[in-house]
Write an enzyme that holds these catalytic residues in place. Structure first.
Site, short mmCIF file in Angstrom:
data_model
loop_
_atom_site.label_atom_id
_atom_site.label_comp_id
_atom_site.label_asym_id
_atom_site.label_seq_id
_atom_site.Cartn_x
_atom_site.Cartn_y
_atom_site.Cartn_z
N HIS A 40 22.38 7.23 -8.00
CA HIS A 40 21.97 7.48 -9.39
C HIS A 40 23.09 8.12 -10.23
O HIS A 40 23.42 7.62 -11.31
CB HIS A 40 20.73 8.39 -9.44
CG HIS A 40 19.55 7.86 -8.68
ND1 HIS A 40 19.33 6.51 -8.53
CD2 HIS A 40 18.53 8.47 -8.03
CE1 HIS A 40 18.22 6.33 -7.82
NE2 HIS A 40 17.72 7.50 -7.50
N SER A 98 0.83 -1.21 0.00
CA SER A 98 0.00 0.00 0.00
C SER A 98 0.87 1.26 0.00
O SER A 98 0.35 2.37 0.09
CB SER A 98 -0.97 -0.01 1.18
OG SER A 98 -0.32 -0.50 2.33
N TYR A 121 17.75 4.43 -11.90
CA TYR A 121 18.34 5.18 -13.00
C TYR A 121 18.98 4.25 -14.04
O TYR A 121 19.08 4.58 -15.20
CB TYR A 121 19.32 6.25 -12.49
CG TYR A 121 18.57 7.56 -12.37
CD1 TYR A 121 17.51 7.68 -11.47
CD2 TYR A 121 18.84 8.64 -13.21
CE1 TYR A 121 16.76 8.84 -11.40
CE2 TYR A 121 18.09 9.81 -13.14
CZ TYR A 121 17.05 9.90 -12.24
OH TYR A 121 16.30 11.04 -12.20
N LYS A 176 16.70 3.47 -16.92
CA LYS A 176 16.25 4.54 -17.82
C LYS A 176 16.84 4.32 -19.22
O LYS A 176 18.00 3.96 -19.36
CB LYS A 176 16.65 5.91 -17.27
CG LYS A 176 15.95 6.18 -15.93
CD LYS A 176 15.73 7.63 -15.65
CE LYS A 176 15.11 7.81 -14.28
NZ LYS A 176 13.82 8.45 -14.27
N ARG A 181 20.57 13.73 -22.83
CA ARG A 181 19.52 14.17 -21.90
C ARG A 181 18.71 12.96 -21.49
O ARG A 181 17.96 12.40 -22.26
CB ARG A 181 18.65 15.25 -22.53
CG ARG A 181 17.73 15.90 -21.52
CD ARG A 181 17.23 17.26 -21.98
NE ARG A 181 16.41 17.09 -23.16
CZ ARG A 181 16.45 17.89 -24.23
NH1 ARG A 181 17.27 18.92 -24.29
NH2 ARG A 181 15.66 17.67 -25.25
N ASP A 201 20.88 10.48 -1.35
CA ASP A 201 19.64 10.22 -2.08
C ASP A 201 19.88 10.11 -3.60
O ASP A 201 19.22 9.32 -4.27
CB ASP A 201 18.64 11.34 -1.78
CG ASP A 201 17.24 11.03 -2.29
OD1 ASP A 201 16.76 9.91 -2.04
OD2 ASP A 201 16.63 11.90 -2.94
N TYR A 243 22.42 15.04 -28.27
CA TYR A 243 22.78 16.01 -29.29
C TYR A 243 24.23 16.45 -29.15
O TYR A 243 24.82 16.39 -28.08
CB TYR A 243 21.82 17.20 -29.36
CG TYR A 243 21.61 17.98 -28.09
CD1 TYR A 243 20.74 17.54 -27.11
CD2 TYR A 243 22.25 19.20 -27.90
CE1 TYR A 243 20.52 18.27 -25.96
CE2 TYR A 243 22.04 19.95 -26.75
CZ TYR A 243 21.18 19.47 -25.78
OH TYR A 243 20.97 20.19 -24.65
C1 BG6 Z 1 14.62 8.65 -5.95
C2 BG6 Z 1 14.91 9.69 -4.90
O1 BG6 Z 1 15.57 7.62 -5.86
O2 BG6 Z 1 14.67 9.23 -7.23
C3 BG6 Z 1 13.96 10.86 -5.03
O3 BG6 Z 1 14.80 9.12 -3.61
C4 BG6 Z 1 13.94 11.38 -6.45
O4 BG6 Z 1 14.33 11.90 -4.14
C5 BG6 Z 1 13.74 10.26 -7.43
O5 BG6 Z 1 12.88 12.32 -6.54
C6 BG6 Z 1 13.88 10.75 -8.87
O6 BG6 Z 1 13.52 9.75 -9.77
P1 BG6 Z 1 12.95 10.11 -11.19
O7 BG6 Z 1 12.88 8.82 -11.89
O8 BG6 Z 1 11.61 10.75 -10.98
O9 BG6 Z 1 13.91 11.09 -11.81
#
Ligand code: BG6
Length: 489
Positions: A241, A14, A180, A183, A376, A236, A384
């Protein structure tokens, strides 16, 4: 041959992550026919809920985003019929034994494969893994566990977590997510480098002046101040990331595309890092700001954040790799909340053209005339290359133009959410996009001394207004290495 089935249990069903990311990603995979023929999804949490209530809850966040094919509604119904709920404690073997019974019913004697997604706070990871491994792991197929950060707060706590997990699991059963890595443009990074002749030969100190990795969000930590204050932007975003993108960017050519070969190279980059110096780091924290009559709260205005908090919501750092390829090249990272824009990108600034014949045509600022490659990551995914070009006409004036690959105009297919790719990989046992424990250790070893120093010396963050470009200190830091942040140009 015996048929097999995959059961996916989402602990913390949840919670926000489950509702916003995990269930929608599972549905998107189902929609695209990527899930195995036999699969079941269980939501698991403490609160009481019926299967029907779970389905209603989940259905609210499912979308037919892929395309508007007519059968979407029907597919959604079929998907929801495979979703169930189990209410239980996280640390009770009995609760997990009951889950096991329900999973068996659904598996109906087929070979059982089980995926446990721990979308719960890390302080209960080990409880769940312990009881799940005793009472609910598969007896004849595989058992895998997906965990989400935070993986500790520093080297020691992360190592303790890893030790705890490894009491019950083998390393190859643990799938540590860094979303990340899921992505599209991050996955494409290796394709760009290793399948195009024109980039890889330039990928070194010989031709690259600096590399910038930036992450910015145009909103603050509202609603998650409590979590955030215990971590801060370095833990964070940067330590995971940005650092993951960085290692993929900088690694040597792996022997193959196998997960182990790629992760070996990523780990080597981390082991070649120069220690991070306090003077190579700038931290910031956003303060309230009123713009166009709207007032935006400061970080410490959040009731869940202590008034005197020194937690950074912004950080910039200069990192160096001590190896033959990258010696002396500054890698500048910047991550921040409540900035003027939402964006994540990699920017490569190439060296000056030696003896450039056209230097007079650039005016005084020759720096602006070096090539740049921009990847990007989001939003508006694009790659680019900034090049110099003659302005058409009789005179000799140069213009900077972009060779532009904008995904939305080049490809009609929608880009999948990172969680779709990662969940599919976990189901298929593909580990390439997950973090191995030695990578995690090395990532913490890089940042822990800096984090300790910042905290012990109580370094005050530079305040910046909500919605601004962040602390000026970041520009001085870049200038120290003759770098100009890309977004200023
Ligand atoms: C998370 C972080 O890992 O990634 C957040 O804890 C952040 O603080 C988020 O907002 C960003 O992810 P995205 O995919 O929205 O860029």
């Amino acid at each position: 041959e015996q048929e097999s089935t995959v059961s996916i249990t989402v602990f913390g069903a949840s919670g926000d992550l489950a509702k916003k990311k995990i269930f929608p990603a599972l549905f998107a995979l189902y929609y695209e026919d990527c899930l195995p023929k036999h699969f079941t999804i269980f939501g698991y949490a403490r609160s009481k809920m019926t299967d029907a209530e779970l389905r209603t809850m989940v259905s609210k966040t499912l979308t037919c985003r892929i395309d508007k094919r007519e059968n979407c509604g029907q597919k959604m119904e079929q998907f929801l019929e495979r979703c169930f709920y189990h209410s239980g404690q996280y640390d009770l073997e009995e609760s997990l034994a009951e889950l096991d019974k329900k999973l068996k019913e659904q598996e109906a004697g087929r070979l059982s494969n089980r995926l446990f997604y721990l979308s719960i706070p890390p302080n209960i990871f080990i409880d769940v893994v312990k009881s799940a491994s005793k009472s609910a792991s598969s007896k004849n197929g595989w058992t895998r566990v997906i965990v989400e950060k935070p993986f500790g707060r520093d080297t020691e706590s992360s190592a303790a977590l890893t030790r705890g997990l490894k009491q019950y699991l083998e390393e190859d059963q643990i799938f540590r997510i860094d979303h990340y890595l899921g992505k599209e443009l991050v996955e494409n990074l290796s394709v760009l480098r290793f399948s195009n002749l024109v980039f890889e030969p330039l990928w070194s100190r010989q031709y690259i002046r600096n590399v910038q990795l930036t992450f910015s969000e145009d909103f603050g930590t509202e609603g998650r101040g409590g979590y955030f204050d215990n971590y801060g932007i370095i833990r964070d975003i940067m330590q995971n990331h940005l650092l993951q993108i960085f290692t993929l960017f900088a690694m040597e050519t792996p022997i193959s595309l196998d997960a182990e070969d790629i992760r070996n190279e990523k780990a080597k980059v981390l082991h070649s890092m120069k220690p991070l110096q306090l003077e190579d780091v700038v931290i910031g924290q956003y303060k309230s700001h009123t713009r166009n009559g709207i007032s935006y709260p400061g970080y410490t205005d959040d009731k869940t954040v202590p008034k005197n908090s020194l937690t950074p919501t912004f950080a910039a750092a200069a990192l160096f790799i001590d190896n033959a390829r990258w010696d002396g090249v500054p890698f500048l990272m910047k991550a921040g909340k409540a900035l003027h824009t939402k964006q994540a990108e990699i920017r490569v600034q190439f060296c000056h053209v030696p003896g450039n014949l056209y230097k007079r045509c650039f005016g005084t600022d020759i720096d602006l005339a070096t090539n740049e490659l921009i990847i990007r990551v989001q939003p508006d995914e694009a790659i680019y290359l900034k090049i110099n070009n003659k302005l058409p006409g009789l005179g000799m004036k140069l213009d900077r133009s972009n060779l532009n690959l904008l995904y939305s105009s080049r490809y009609s297919k929608e880009i999948p959410d990172a969680y779709e790719r990662l969940l599919l990989d976990a189901i298929e046992g593909e580990r390439r996009l997950f973090i191995r424990s030695d990578e995690l250790d090395a990532a913490w070893e890089l940042f822990t001394p800096l984090l300790k120093e910042l905290e012990e010396k109580k370094i005050a963050p530079e305040l910046y207004p909500y919605g601004s470009r962040g602390p000026v200190g970041a520009h001085y830091l870049a200038a120290k290495y003759n770098v100009r942040w890309g977004d200023v140009n």
